[in-house]
Scaffold this motif. Structure first.
Motif, mmCIF file in Angstrom:
data_model
loop_
_atom_site.group_PDB
_atom_site.id
_atom_site.type_symbol
_atom_site.label_atom_id
_atom_site.label_comp_id
_atom_site.label_asym_id
_atom_site.label_seq_id
_atom_site.Cartn_x
_atom_site.Cartn_y
_atom_site.Cartn_z
ATOM 1 N N ALA A 106 -31.260 6.076 25.669
ATOM 2 C CA ALA A 106 -32.056 5.325 26.650
ATOM 3 C C ALA A 106 -31.184 4.567 27.649
ATOM 4 O O ALA A 106 -31.672 4.145 28.703
ATOM 5 N N ASN A 107 -29.900 4.412 27.346
ATOM 6 C CA ASN A 107 -29.001 3.680 28.242
ATOM 7 C C ASN A 107 -28.416 4.560 29.343
ATOM 8 O O ASN A 107 -27.768 4.052 30.262
ATOM 9 N N TYR A 108 -28.617 5.875 29.221
ATOM 10 C CA TYR A 108 -28.040 6.792 30.202
ATOM 11 C C TYR A 108 -28.992 7.011 31.373
ATOM 12 O O TYR A 108 -30.210 6.987 31.214
ATOM 13 N N HIS A 109 -28.401 7.254 32.531
ATOM 14 C CA HIS A 109 -29.190 7.505 33.743
ATOM 15 C C HIS A 109 -29.425 9.005 33.940
ATOM 16 O O HIS A 109 -30.489 9.428 34.379
ATOM 17 N N PHE A 110 -28.400 9.801 33.632
ATOM 18 C CA PHE A 110 -28.496 11.257 33.749
ATOM 19 C C PHE A 110 -28.081 11.883 32.424
ATOM 20 O O PHE A 110 -26.976 11.641 31.937
ATOM 21 N N VAL A 111 -28.968 12.688 31.848
ATOM 22 C CA VAL A 111 -28.700 13.344 30.573
ATOM 23 C C VAL A 111 -28.822 14.855 30.765
ATOM 24 O O VAL A 111 -29.887 15.363 31.136
ATOM 25 N N PHE A 112 -27.719 15.559 30.533
ATOM 26 C CA PHE A 112 -27.719 17.022 30.596
ATOM 27 C C PHE A 112 -27.810 17.569 29.178
ATOM 28 O O PHE A 112 -27.134 17.067 28.273
ATOM 29 N N VAL A 113 -28.614 18.602 29.000
ATOM 30 C CA VAL A 113 -28.761 19.173 27.666
ATOM 31 C C VAL A 113 -29.077 20.665 27.781
ATOM 32 O O VAL A 113 -29.752 21.097 28.720
ATOM 33 N N SER A 114 -28.548 21.441 26.853
ATOM 34 C CA SER A 114 -28.831 22.879 26.849
ATOM 35 C C SER A 114 -30.250 23.109 26.346
ATOM 36 O O SER A 114 -30.789 22.294 25.586
ATOM 37 N N PRO A 115 -30.883 24.205 26.748
ATOM 38 C CA PRO A 115 -32.249 24.477 26.264
ATOM 39 C C PRO A 115 -32.301 24.634 24.748
ATOM 40 O O PRO A 115 -33.276 24.238 24.113
ATOM 41 N N GLU A 116 -31.240 25.204 24.169
ATOM 42 C CA GLU A 116 -31.205 25.390 22.717
ATOM 43 C C GLU A 116 -31.232 24.052 21.989
ATOM 44 O O GLU A 116 -31.920 23.896 20.977
ATOM 45 N N MET A 117 -30.482 23.062 22.519
ATOM 46 C CA MET A 117 -30.448 21.754 21.877
ATOM 47 C C MET A 117 -31.717 20.951 22.195
ATOM 48 O O MET A 117 -32.246 20.248 21.338
ATOM 49 N N ALA A 118 -32.203 21.065 23.425
ATOM 50 C CA ALA A 118 -33.357 20.266 23.861
ATOM 51 C C ALA A 118 -34.615 20.565 23.060
ATOM 52 O O ALA A 118 -35.511 19.722 22.969
ATOM 53 N N THR A 119 -34.691 21.757 22.493
ATOM 54 C CA THR A 119 -35.909 22.149 21.782
ATOM 55 C C THR A 119 -35.784 21.990 20.261
ATOM 56 O O THR A 119 -36.710 22.356 19.532
#
Length: 199
Positions: A106-119
């Motif tokens: 919640a402290n981050y402004h921009f969070v990048f994540v792969s689709p495999e991890m995001a799901t």
């Protein structure tokens, strides 16, 4: 926000005096709270659209990206621009660093994540705790079975949006046939059709 204020913000944030084709239209759509599919050629600065939006509204941005190298490039670019609250969640991140990032997401402004991890179930539960200002799907043609780079994990992103209570969403790609456009709209934007910006 009118055109002049957007141009002034562009100059202040990025040092550019004018937008490239499609950037301003995409930003104005997002600022009007419109779900958006932007098809902008390679080299037109698609990432600027969500970077600038995130800074203008000062809310967290979640970016789904298919390639670790793309994520790392974006993280470097944002840090170069002075943004310290940025992280990429992928297999290259050391376990301790990943756990720290997830605990403080919640402290981050921009969070990048792969689709495999995001799901992954655990990750989804953490993502649901954050009120995302913008949900971005980079390389959105990967959603479509008609596209050349189809990635099955991308098919879960419509469901992920539902889990996150349908945040404002920007889908980005450099090229898309009519079939791919329709596929993205149908699979990702479940609740309402997006504004399509094509250059």
């Amino acid at each position: 926000m009118d055109d002049q204020r957007l141009t002034n913000a562009l100059k202040n944030l990025f040092g550019y005096s004018k937008f490239k084709p499609g950037q301003q239209e995409t930003l104005k759509a997002l600022l009007a709270n419109q779900m958006t599919l932007a098809i902008l050629p390679t080299g037109t600065g698609k990432s600027l659209c969500y970077q600038m939006y995130g800074w203008l509204v000062q809310r967290p941005v979640l970016i789904i990206s298919p390639l670790i190298s793309l994520m790392q490039d974006q993280v470097k670019e944002l840090k170069f621009l002075g943004e310290k609250r940025v992280v990429a969640l992928n297999s290259q991140l050391e376990r301790m660093d990943r756990e720290f990032a997830l605990k403080h997401l919640a402290n981050y402004h921009f969070v990048f994540v792969s689709p495999e991890m995001a799901t992954q179930t655990r990750i989804v539960q953490i993502l649901k705790q954050i009120n995302w200002g913008l949900f971005v799907v980079d390389e959105a043609h990967c959603i479509s079975q008609w596209g050349p780079d189809f990635r099955p994990d991308y098919l879960q992103l419509g469901k992920l949006r539902q889990e996150l209570n349908y945040p404002l969403t920007l889908a980005l790609t450099a090229t898309a046939t009519n079939e791919v456009k329709q596929d993205i709209s149908h699979r990702l934007f479940i609740e309402r059709q997006p504004k399509i910006i094509c250059y």
